[in-house]
Design a protein around this motif. Structure first.
Motif, mmCIF file in Angstrom:
data_model
loop_
_atom_site.group_PDB
_atom_site.id
_atom_site.type_symbol
_atom_site.label_atom_id
_atom_site.label_comp_id
_atom_site.label_asym_id
_atom_site.label_seq_id
_atom_site.Cartn_x
_atom_site.Cartn_y
_atom_site.Cartn_z
ATOM 1 N N LEU A 1 38.325 8.791 -117.614
ATOM 2 C CA LEU A 1 37.431 9.938 -117.764
ATOM 3 C C LEU A 1 37.740 11.029 -116.748
ATOM 4 O O LEU A 1 37.564 12.204 -117.017
ATOM 5 C CB LEU A 1 35.966 9.496 -117.620
ATOM 6 C CG LEU A 1 35.440 8.580 -118.737
ATOM 7 C CD1 LEU A 1 34.011 8.194 -118.446
ATOM 8 C CD2 LEU A 1 35.544 9.271 -120.069
ATOM 9 N N LEU A 2 38.179 10.636 -115.549
ATOM 10 C CA LEU A 2 38.541 11.601 -114.499
ATOM 11 C C LEU A 2 40.059 11.736 -114.447
ATOM 12 O O LEU A 2 40.785 10.824 -114.854
ATOM 13 C CB LEU A 2 38.005 11.129 -113.147
ATOM 14 C CG LEU A 2 36.483 11.042 -113.016
ATOM 15 C CD1 LEU A 2 36.114 10.461 -111.668
ATOM 16 C CD2 LEU A 2 35.846 12.390 -113.205
ATOM 17 N N PRO A 3 40.565 12.848 -113.944
ATOM 18 C CA PRO A 3 42.025 12.992 -113.829
ATOM 19 C C PRO A 3 42.604 11.972 -112.851
ATOM 20 O O PRO A 3 41.903 11.393 -112.019
ATOM 21 C CB PRO A 3 42.214 14.418 -113.324
ATOM 22 C CG PRO A 3 40.901 14.845 -112.828
ATOM 23 C CD PRO A 3 39.860 14.036 -113.501
ATOM 24 N N ASP A 4 43.925 11.770 -112.963
ATOM 25 C CA ASP A 4 44.612 10.751 -112.159
ATOM 26 C C ASP A 4 44.508 11.030 -110.668
ATOM 27 O O ASP A 4 44.244 10.143 -109.884
ATOM 28 C CB ASP A 4 46.072 10.673 -112.593
ATOM 29 C CG ASP A 4 46.834 9.575 -111.889
ATOM 30 O OD1 ASP A 4 46.208 8.602 -111.450
ATOM 31 O OD2 ASP A 4 48.063 9.688 -111.793
ATOM 32 N N ARG A 5 44.712 12.257 -110.251
ATOM 33 C CA ARG A 5 44.623 12.603 -108.817
ATOM 34 C C ARG A 5 43.481 13.597 -108.643
ATOM 35 O O ARG A 5 43.669 14.802 -108.743
ATOM 36 C CB ARG A 5 45.935 13.200 -108.337
ATOM 37 C CG ARG A 5 47.042 12.192 -108.406
ATOM 38 C CD ARG A 5 48.342 12.758 -107.947
ATOM 39 N NE ARG A 5 49.345 11.715 -108.074
ATOM 40 C CZ ARG A 5 50.371 11.603 -107.268
ATOM 41 N NH1 ARG A 5 50.536 12.451 -106.309
ATOM 42 N NH2 ARG A 5 51.236 10.627 -107.449
ATOM 43 N N LEU B 1 32.854 4.055 -116.272
ATOM 44 C CA LEU B 1 32.610 4.059 -117.710
ATOM 45 C C LEU B 1 33.930 4.125 -118.453
ATOM 46 O O LEU B 1 34.895 4.748 -117.993
ATOM 47 C CB LEU B 1 31.750 5.262 -118.112
ATOM 48 C CG LEU B 1 30.355 5.355 -117.512
ATOM 49 C CD1 LEU B 1 29.718 6.680 -117.884
ATOM 50 C CD2 LEU B 1 29.500 4.194 -117.964
ATOM 51 N N THR B 2 33.970 3.517 -119.630
ATOM 52 C CA THR B 2 35.150 3.606 -120.474
ATOM 53 C C THR B 2 35.008 4.823 -121.381
ATOM 54 O O THR B 2 33.990 5.506 -121.381
ATOM 55 C CB THR B 2 35.295 2.336 -121.337
ATOM 56 O OG1 THR B 2 34.158 2.243 -122.192
ATOM 57 C CG2 THR B 2 35.419 1.101 -120.477
ATOM 58 N N ALA B 3 36.016 5.057 -122.171
ATOM 59 C CA ALA B 3 35.945 6.137 -123.157
ATOM 60 C C ALA B 3 34.914 5.761 -124.224
ATOM 61 O O ALA B 3 34.592 4.576 -124.394
ATOM 62 C CB ALA B 3 37.307 6.344 -123.781
ATOM 63 N N GLY C 1 29.560 5.034 -130.385
ATOM 64 C CA GLY C 1 29.945 6.124 -129.499
ATOM 65 C C GLY C 1 29.461 5.988 -128.072
ATOM 66 O O GLY C 1 29.648 6.889 -127.255
ATOM 67 N N VAL C 2 28.834 4.871 -127.726
ATOM 68 C CA VAL C 2 28.336 4.659 -126.362
ATOM 69 C C VAL C 2 29.475 4.073 -125.529
ATOM 70 O O VAL C 2 30.101 3.082 -125.930
ATOM 71 C CB VAL C 2 27.117 3.714 -126.368
ATOM 72 C CG1 VAL C 2 26.650 3.430 -124.955
ATOM 73 C CG2 VAL C 2 25.999 4.305 -127.199
ATOM 74 N N PRO C 3 29.773 4.647 -124.354
ATOM 75 C CA PRO C 3 30.844 4.086 -123.529
ATOM 76 C C PRO C 3 30.424 2.750 -122.917
ATOM 77 O O PRO C 3 29.249 2.493 -122.674
ATOM 78 C CB PRO C 3 31.068 5.146 -122.449
ATOM 79 C CG PRO C 3 29.872 5.998 -122.454
ATOM 80 C CD PRO C 3 29.212 5.863 -123.795
ATOM 81 N N GLY C 4 31.411 1.925 -122.649
ATOM 82 C CA GLY C 4 31.157 0.643 -122.000
ATOM 83 C C GLY C 4 31.272 0.764 -120.489
ATOM 84 O O GLY C 4 31.645 1.798 -119.937
ATOM 85 N N LEU C 5 30.914 -0.319 -119.805
ATOM 86 C CA LEU C 5 30.995 -0.362 -118.342
ATOM 87 C C LEU C 5 32.287 -1.026 -117.909
ATOM 88 O O LEU C 5 32.796 -1.928 -118.569
ATOM 89 C CB LEU C 5 29.806 -1.122 -117.774
ATOM 90 C CG LEU C 5 28.431 -0.479 -117.966
ATOM 91 C CD1 LEU C 5 27.349 -1.412 -117.475
ATOM 92 C CD2 LEU C 5 28.362 0.836 -117.225
ATOM 93 N N LYS C 6 32.788 -0.598 -116.795
ATOM 94 C CA LYS C 6 33.964 -1.207 -116.172
ATOM 95 C C LYS C 6 33.838 -1.015 -114.668
ATOM 96 O O LYS C 6 33.041 -0.185 -114.194
ATOM 97 C CB LYS C 6 35.256 -0.584 -116.699
ATOM 98 C CG LYS C 6 35.491 0.840 -116.266
ATOM 99 C CD LYS C 6 36.863 1.306 -116.690
ATOM 100 C CE LYS C 6 37.142 2.644 -116.034
ATOM 101 N NZ LYS C 6 38.476 3.095 -116.230
#
Length: 173
Positions: free
Chosen positions: A77-81, A134-136, A143-148
């Protein structure tokens, strides 16, 4: 054209010309990468009435670079750096020393020289890489994201340089 408009235009053109001249005058020193600094020993030579070493130093000018843009990757969800590393280019100071060596027979002099040219140093500031817990969005879960587990990492700083030195002796001063 009214005189006030002419005066305003003249003032603007003068300011632009002065700024451009200042930029042109400052560019050779910034483009050089290092500034030579001679070490004045002539006064000591004259007061002691003897040959002294000739010395000079080169001082580097650090220049910051532009950081890499964040990279978006699939599955995050966030950029790599999230906090990019800032590159900085500078140099190790250089030195040049020439000392007279008297000959055993005769009044002539030879010389011993030591030189260390200014060498480039490239550095990267530390950075950070983060990811949300959160996952995609999942189509199978409406459409609900999962947890990680959250991910956080520190990008280590880096430093690279290739210094060199030269020792020599020869005839003449």
């Amino acid at each position: 054209m009214k005189p006030t408009v002419r005066g305003t235009l003249a003032a603007v053109i003068t300011c632009v010309a002065a700024a451009a001249a200042g930029a042109v005058a400052a560019s050779p020193a910034a483009a050089a990468g290092s500034v030579p600094v001679p070490v004045p020993l002539e006064g000591v030579e004259n007061s002691l009435n003897m040959e002294l070493p000739h010395a000079g130093v080169e001082l580097p000018l650090p220049t910051p670079g532009s950081p890499e843009a964040p990279r978006y990757t699939e599955g995050r969800l966030l950029p790599d750096r999230a906090l990019p590393q800032l590159p900085v280019e500078a140099g190790l100071p250089g030195a040049d020393v020439r000392a007279p060596l008297p000959r055993v027979l005769g009044d002539d002099f030879d010389h011993a020289a030591a030189g260390a040219p200014a060498s480039a140093v490239n550095a990267l500031a530390p950075g950070a890489s983060l990811d949300a817990p959160l996952t995609a969005p999942d189509a199978g879960n409406f459409g609900v994201p999962g947890l990680k587990p959250p991910q956080a990492g520190v990008l280590a700083p880096a430093l690279s340089a290739v210094p060199a030195a030269d020792l020599a002796t020869g005839p003449g001063l």
